[in-house]
Scaffold this active site. Sequence first.
Site, PDB file in Angstrom:
ATOM      1  N   ASP A   1       0.849  -1.193   0.000  1.00 41.72           N
ATOM      2  CA  ASP A   1       0.000   0.000   0.000  1.00 41.72           C
ATOM      3  C   ASP A   1       0.889   1.250   0.000  1.00 41.72           C
ATOM      4  O   ASP A   1       2.102   1.155  -0.173  1.00 41.72           O
ATOM      5  CB  ASP A   1      -0.958  -0.021   1.189  1.00 41.72           C
ATOM      6  N   MET A   2       0.290   2.401   0.206  1.00 44.80           N
ATOM      7  CA  MET A   2       1.052   3.655   0.159  1.00 44.80           C
ATOM      8  C   MET A   2       2.107   3.760   1.254  1.00 44.80           C
ATOM      9  O   MET A   2       3.063   4.510   1.122  1.00 44.80           O
ATOM     10  CB  MET A   2       0.094   4.845   0.232  1.00 44.80           C
TER      11      MET A   2
END
Length: 129
Positions: free
Chosen positions: A15-16
């Site tokens: 994810d980020m």
Amino acid sequence: MTHQLPIRVYYEDTDMAGIVYHANYLRYIERARSDWVRELGVDQREMKNENGLVFVVRRIEADYLAPARLDDLLVVETETVQLTGVRWILEQKVKRGEDVLFQALVTVVTMTDTGHPTRMPAIIRQRVH
């Protein structure tokens, strides 16, 4: 009997924040179950086409314990907790080395391809014990 499946974490898995996105752990453990069933000599496509039977996850109880990160080499360990005529309960752990990052208790049942519950195939009962 414990099955092990190695998995490398790729950029697409994160994810980020750069950690493995939570839903990907479910994908990892699904791959491990499918790989184990294949190693047991069960062809799931043949099981469906010839017998109209499919495996279905009925329940998952999951704990996220620590993050996996890009390029980590993980191992998914799968073992049977209980196997009855109608359900197969598995414990699955995603590990990095000796550290358990994710663990789940998964209940698998068998259904007809029309959605009716049925008994676990004999080949599973024979080969898992």
